[in-house]
Design a protein around this motif. Structure first.
Motif, mmCIF file in Angstrom:
data_model
loop_
_atom_site.group_PDB
_atom_site.id
_atom_site.type_symbol
_atom_site.label_atom_id
_atom_site.label_comp_id
_atom_site.label_asym_id
_atom_site.label_seq_id
_atom_site.Cartn_x
_atom_site.Cartn_y
_atom_site.Cartn_z
ATOM 1 N N HIS A 516 -9.014 22.924 -52.077
ATOM 2 C CA HIS A 516 -9.892 22.572 -51.367
ATOM 3 C C HIS A 516 -8.673 20.992 -50.948
ATOM 4 O O HIS A 516 -9.201 20.492 -50.160
ATOM 5 C CB HIS A 516 -10.736 22.460 -51.714
ATOM 6 C CG HIS A 516 -11.180 23.288 -52.313
ATOM 7 N ND1 HIS A 516 -12.717 23.073 -53.332
ATOM 8 C CD2 HIS A 516 -11.141 24.134 -52.669
ATOM 9 C CE1 HIS A 516 -13.261 24.171 -54.049
ATOM 10 N NE2 HIS A 516 -12.428 24.879 -53.340
ATOM 11 N N ASN A 517 -7.246 21.871 -49.982
ATOM 12 C CA ASN A 517 -6.554 20.163 -49.495
ATOM 13 C C ASN A 517 -6.760 20.591 -47.757
ATOM 14 O O ASN A 517 -7.016 21.379 -47.768
ATOM 15 C CB ASN A 517 -5.093 20.347 -49.465
ATOM 16 C CG ASN A 517 -4.383 20.727 -50.975
ATOM 17 O OD1 ASN A 517 -5.041 22.105 -50.996
ATOM 18 N ND2 ASN A 517 -4.114 20.086 -51.623
ATOM 19 N N THR A 518 -7.081 19.333 -47.147
ATOM 20 C CA THR A 518 -7.747 19.214 -45.450
ATOM 21 C C THR A 518 -6.952 18.012 -44.652
ATOM 22 O O THR A 518 -6.762 17.093 -45.745
ATOM 23 C CB THR A 518 -9.387 19.185 -45.780
ATOM 24 O OG1 THR A 518 -9.615 17.632 -46.364
ATOM 25 C CG2 THR A 518 -10.531 19.853 -46.230
ATOM 26 N N GLY A 519 -7.001 18.127 -43.711
ATOM 27 C CA GLY A 519 -5.871 17.347 -42.796
ATOM 28 C C GLY A 519 -5.459 18.082 -42.218
ATOM 29 O O GLY A 519 -4.656 18.348 -42.673
ATOM 30 N N GLY A 520 -4.835 16.421 -41.870
ATOM 31 C CA GLY A 520 -3.354 16.699 -41.519
ATOM 32 C C GLY A 520 -3.425 16.656 -39.353
ATOM 33 O O GLY A 520 -1.982 16.297 -38.769
ATOM 34 N N ALA A 521 -3.910 17.593 -39.093
ATOM 35 C CA ALA A 521 -4.266 18.285 -37.673
ATOM 36 C C ALA A 521 -5.474 18.186 -37.414
ATOM 37 O O ALA A 521 -5.957 19.215 -37.158
ATOM 38 C CB ALA A 521 -3.447 19.646 -37.657
#
Lengths: 587, 234
Positions: A516-521
Motif C-alpha cells: 500500500h505504497n503511495t505518493g511521489g506524483a
C-alpha cells in the motif's frame, strides 16, 4: 539510439494493472487507437492458476515470476537523508507486481472506499483543531477533489469488480448493518456481504458490547456468481484461503485479468505488448508536450512508440521514476521543500492486538477475499483528536485471508524463538489465535520522499529510484491509540493471553507489511505542491496523465485499490468527455 | 568446500542418516543442517521435527535452484552492511552464505570442542545456535545473526511448505498445526458450522499429482475424515 519506430497511435498506456486496464478499456471504447505496454508477461488464469499448484504457498509468496524481477530493477532505501541508501535486494515490506494485471493479480481483494476526510485532510484538520494540530513538518494536503467528486467512480469501479458489502450510508441516510461512518453512497453494493467468520462474529460481539458498530468488510472475492458491466463472468468464492499472494483458480477474485482484460482484448483498436519495458516518456524540444514513449522490448531493441497521449499507469514507484527519468515536472528537493515529483511518499501504519485462546478454534485456514468484520470508530476524523497529538486513525478488523502455514505461526510474547517450546506454542496457537488489526493511515512529511539514486542502476543503466522514509511520532501515537482500542475489544472476549503490538521503532523494509505504497506524483490544486491536477494530468506536460496510488497526497487507513480504480475511471471520463474535445490543461 | 568428506565417509559417521542424493550441499554440510534442524524444531511427543521432516533435503533443493542463487534479487554493488532496516546486503547468495557459514561454524566448533557441530552434544549445539542468534560469535567470513536468520527462515519454510519442495515429509508440519493443505470444496459449508472441528487428513499437491487423493470436477481434493496414519506416504 532507436532500433525501431512504431506507427503513431492516439494513446499509449504504460502498465496493465488496475488503472491501466480500465483506462485502456474506457478509451478503446471511444474508437481511439490504444497501445498497452506491460513489462511483465501475459497471464492466463486457466493456465497459470490451476489447482492444486496454485495452493503452493512457497512458490506464490516468494518465487513467482508475477513479481518484479529485482535482478533487473529494484529501488534503494534509507530511513533518513543522513544515511546512504542501499538496494532492496530481496522482496520484503511490499510485493511489487510484474505481469499483465500487475500486483492486483495477487491482491487480497479488500475493497474499501476512503473516508471523505481523507480527501480534505489539511483543511478539515485546520478547521476543527486549529493551525497547531498538524506537526510542523507534516506536508499532508487536500487532494483537490472531494469524496463527492469521486463517488460516482467508486460506484463504477465497485460494479466492475463486483464488490460485496453492505452500504452504511445511502444518500446520507444511515443504513443498519453497514459502516455508519462511510461517505454517502449513490446505491447499494453490487453484491451482498460475505457471511461472518467465527472470529469475525466474536469480534463483532465484543465491539457491540463496547458500543461500537461492526459491519462486514467490503470484498472483491465474489459472494455470488456475478456478471459485470463489461459482461464478464466471475465465479463465487469458495473461501479456500490461498488468496492474497495467489491467483484464483475459480475466477472468483476480481482482478484486471478477470474483470477487465478479456473485454479489453476484444477491441481491434487496442494492442497489448508484453515484455515492453518503458524507459522514458519522449518530450518535444521545449519539454511541454509528450511525443510518445521509448521502451526496450524482449529482443533488447529500443523501440519508440509515438502517441498523442501518454498515460503512466504503472506502480507508484515506476510512475514517479518515469517522471524523474523523463524530466516531467520539477523533482522534489527536501532541503528547500520545493519541487513536486517524489514528494509525499507514504505508506500505512499497522498495529495489532493478538488474541490467544485455549478453548476455541477458528478454522483460520479458511477464508479469502479479505472476508472480515470491521469497525470504523477510530478511522479518519471519526473521533475527537483534540489533545491526542495525531491526525487520522485506523480501522479495526478481524480478517480471514486463509492462514497459510509458512506465514502464520503466532505465538504468545515470551515464547522461545525456536526449539520444543516454540513448536508446542505453534501447534497450540495456530488455530486458536487471531489478530485484531489496526490498519492505520500515514501522513506526508517533508523528509519522506522519492528521488533518483546517485549510485545504483538498473539493467539498462538507468538510476534506481531512492526511497527515504521513516515513521514519524504522529503515526506512532496513532498506532498506540488505535491498537489500545483493539486490545480493549480483545479483552472483552476473555482470551487466555492478549499481546499488543503497536507500530514501534524505525520503518524496516524487511518484514512484509503491505503493498500500500503511495505518493511521489501527488494530485492537488496547486502546481507548487502537486505533480498532477485533480484529473491526474501533469501540470507541466498536459498530454501526460499519471494514474495510480502515486497520486495520493498522503495515505488513508483503508486499502487503496478501490480508490486507484475510481481515480482511473474518473480520469478516463475526463479524457474522453473533455480533454479529447480540447486538448490542454483541464480545469 | 567446508570439508573433504565425500559420500563414502558420510556412511561412516555413526548415527548419521543414510547416504542421499544431494544437489548442492556437501555431506558435511548436510550433517550440519541435520543437526541444526534437530535442535531448531526437535522431534518430541508432539511428533516429528525438522530433521525427520527432511528439511535438509528441502534446503538442499532450494540452494541448488534459483532461490539459492538469488536469481531474482538485485546483486550489484557497491556493497555495504547497512542498517538492519535495510535488509539483506551480503554480496553472497544464500547458497554461498550456507557454504561459507557452515565452514566457519564447523571450524569454530573444532577449535573449541575438537568436533564439528553435528557431533556436539545437544546442549552445546543449543548454546551455539543461541550465540548465533544473538550475533555473539565472531565468524571469519559471515555475520552470525545474518546466517542464523536465513537458516531459521528456511527451516520453517521447509517444515511448512508443500512436500512437493522436498521437506514437510508426511506433512509433519501440517499435522502438527492442523493445516488441511490444498483447500477442499466444502469450506463454505464448513464455515457455517464452525463449532465442528475440521479434522481431515492434510492433502498435498504431491498427493494429488501422484493420484493418492482423488479430485472433483473443479480440481479440489475429495477427502474423508482423518483416520490416523492410513494416509501416510511411504
Amino acid at each position: 539510439m532507436i532500433d525501431e519506430k512504431r506507427k503513431p497511435v492516439d494513446v499509449v498506456v504504460v502498465g496493465m494493472g488496475v488503472a491501466g486496464t480500465i483506462l485502456a478499456k474506457e478509451l478503446a471504447q471511444s474508437q481511439l487507437r490504444v497501445v498497452g505496454l506491460e513489462r511483465g508477461r501475459m497471464v492466463t488464469p486457466q493456465q497459470d492458476f490451476r489447482l492444486p499448484g496454485v495452493h503452493d504457498e512457497l512458490h506464490w509468496s516468494r518465487d513467482t515470476d508475477l513479481m518484479q524481477d529485482l535482478s533487473r530493477e529494484t529501488l534503494t532505501f534509507r530511513n533518513d537523508a543522513r544515511q546512504t541508501a542501499l538496494p532492496m535486494r530481496e522482496m520484503g515490506s511490499f510485493m511489487l507486481g510484474e505481469c499483465v494485471g500487475g500486483a492486483a493479480v495477487r491482491w487480497g481483494a479488500v475493497a474499501w472506499r476512503f473516508n471523505p476526510w481523507d480527501f480534505e485532510t489539511r483543511s478539515r484538520t485546520l478547521a476543527r483543531y486549529g493551525p497547531h494540530h498538524l506537526a510542523p513538518d507534516c506536508t499532508s494536503q487536500d487532494w483537490g477533489i472531494t469524496y463527492d467528486d469521486l463517488e460516482p467512480y467508486y460506484d463504477q469501479f465497485e460494479h466492475l469488480y463486483g464488490i460485496g458489502g453492505k452500504a452504511g450510508n445511502l444518500g446520507g441516510v444511515i443504513q443498519p448493518g453497514g459502516n455508519p461512518f462511510e461517505g454517502p453512497r449513490s446505491r447499494e453494493f453490487p453484491n451482498p456481504p460475505s457471511a461472518p467468520t467465527r472470529a469475525g462474529a466474536l469480534f463483532a460481539a465484543g465491539a457491540r458490547a463496547l458500543g461500537y458498530v461492526p459491519f462486514p468488510q467490503p470484498t472483491a472475492a465474489m459472494t455470488r456468481p456475478y456478471v459485470n458491466p463489461y459482461k464478464l463472468h466471475l465465479g463465487e468464492c469458495t473461501r479456500g484461503g490461498f488468496c492474497a499472494r495467489h491467483g484464483c483458480a475459480m475466477d472468483a477474485k476480481a482482478t484486471p485479468l478477470t474483470a477487465v482484460l478479456p473485454a479489453l482484448l476484444k477491441h481491434d483498436n487496442f494492442e497489448l505488448r508484453t515484455h515492453a519495458n518503458v524507459v522514458k516518456v519522449d518530450l518535444d524540444s521545449d519539454g511541454r508536450q509528450a511525443t510518445g514513449v521509448t521502451y526496450v522490448d524482449a529482443r533488447g531493441r529500443v523501440v519508440q512508440q509515438p502517441a498523442e497521449l501518454v498515460i503512466l499507469a504503472s506502480y507508484v514507484f515506476n510512475n514517479a521514476r518515469l517522471m524523474l527519468l523523463s524530466g516531467i515536472g520539477t523533482p522534489y528537493d527536501p532541503v528547500t521543500a520545493r519541487g513536486v515529483v517524489g514528494r509525499n511518499y507514504a505508506y500505512q501504519a499497522h498495529g495489532r492486538a493478538q488474541l490467544f485462546f485455549d478453548d476455541r478454534t477458528f478454522h483460520r485456514f479458511m477464508g479469502g477475499g479479505g472476508i472480515g468484520t470491521a469497525i470504523d470508530e477510530f478511522n479518519a476524523d471519526n473521533f475527537d483528536h483534540a489533545g491526542l497529538g495525531f491526525v487520522g486513525g485506523a480501522y479495526l478488523s478481524v480478517v480471514s485471508m486463509g492462514a497459510t502455514p509458512i506465514r502464520t505461526h503466532p505465538v504468545p510474547t515470551g515464547t522461545p524463538a525456536w526449539g520444543s517450546a516454540w513448536k508446542k506454542a505453534v501447534a497450540h496457537a495456530y488455530d486458536r489465535s487471531f489478530p485484531i488489526v489496526a490498519q492505520g493511515g500515514c501522513q506526508g512529511y517533508r523528509t519522506n520522499y522519492l528521488d533518483l539514486d546517485p549510485t545504483y542502476r538498473d539493467a539498462f543503466g538507468l538510476p534506481l529510484l531512492r526511497m527515504t522514509f521513516d515513521w514519524h511520532a504522529q503515526e506512532q501515537r496513532m498506532s498506540q491509540f488505535t491498537t489500545q482500542k483493539a486490545a480493549q475489544i480483545g479483552r472483552a472476549l476473555s482470551p487466555a493471553q492478549l499481546d499488543v503490538h503497536p507500530l514501534r521503532g524505525r520503518y524496516s523494509i524487511v518484514p512484509y507489511q503491505s503493498t500500500h505504497n503511495t505518493g511521489g506524483a501527488i494530485m492537488g490544486n496547486d502546481p507548487a505542491t502537486s505533480a498532477v491536477n485533480g484529473y491526474l494530468q501533469s501540470w507541466d506536460v498536459p498530454n501526460v496523465f499519471v494514474v495510480g496510488a502515486s497520486a495520493f497526497p498522503q495515505n488513508g487507513a483503508n486499502n487503496p485499490t478501490a480508490t486507484v480504480g475510481a481515480l482511473a475511471c474518473r480520469t478516463a471520463d475526463a479524457i474522453r468527455d473533455t480533454y479529447l474535445r480540447r486538448p490542454g490543461l483541464l480545469t | 568446500m567446508s570439508s573433504g568428506a565425500g559420500p563414502a565417509s558420510d556412511a561412516g559417521i555413526s548415527g548419521g542418516p543414510a547416504p542421499r542424493a544431494l544437489r548442492y550441499l556437501t555431506p558435511a554440510e548436510a550433517r550440519f543442517l541435520d543437526a541444526a534442524c534437530a535442535r531448531l524444531i526437535p522431534a518430541d511427543d508432539l511428533g516429528p521435527g525438522a530433521l525427520e521432516a527432511d528439511v535438509t533435503r528441502f534446503i538442499d533443493r532450494q540452494l541448488a535452484g534459483p532461490y539459492g542463487a538469488h536469481a531474482r534479487c538485485y546483486r550489484h554493488g557497491p556493497w555495504a552492511e547497512g542498517t538492519p532496516e535495510q535488509g539483506w546486503q551480503s554480496p553472497l547468495s544464500p547458497a554461498q552464505m550456507y557454504r561459507a557459514a557452515i565452514a566457519d561454524l564447523d571450524a569454530h566448533c573444532v577449535a573449541r570442542h575438537r568436533a564439528p557441530f553435528a557431533l556436539l552434544a545437544a546442549q552445546a549445539q543449543d548454546t551455539l545456535l543461541q550465540a548465533l542468534e544473538r550475533d555473539a560469535v565472531a565468524l571469519p567470513t559471515v555475520r552470525a545473526e545474518t546466517f542464523f536468520a536465513l537458516l531459521w527462515k528456511n527451516v520453517q519454510e521447509g517444515f511448512f511448505a508443500d512436500p512437493i519442495h522436498g521437506g514437510n515429509r508426511d506433512k509433519a508440519g501440517w499435522r502438527l498445526i492442523g493445516f488441511p493443505g490444498v483447500a477442499a470444496a466444502d469450506y463454505p459449508a464448513a464455515m457455517q458450522r464452525l463449532e465442528m472441528p475440521y479434522a481431515v487428513a492434510p492433502v498435498s499437491i504431491d498427493d494429488i499429482e501422484r493420484g493418492r487423493v482423488a479430485v472433483d470436477a473443479q480440481g479440489y481434493p475429495v477427502r474423508g475424515r482423518s483416520n490416523g496414519a492410513s494416509d501416510r506416504r511411504d
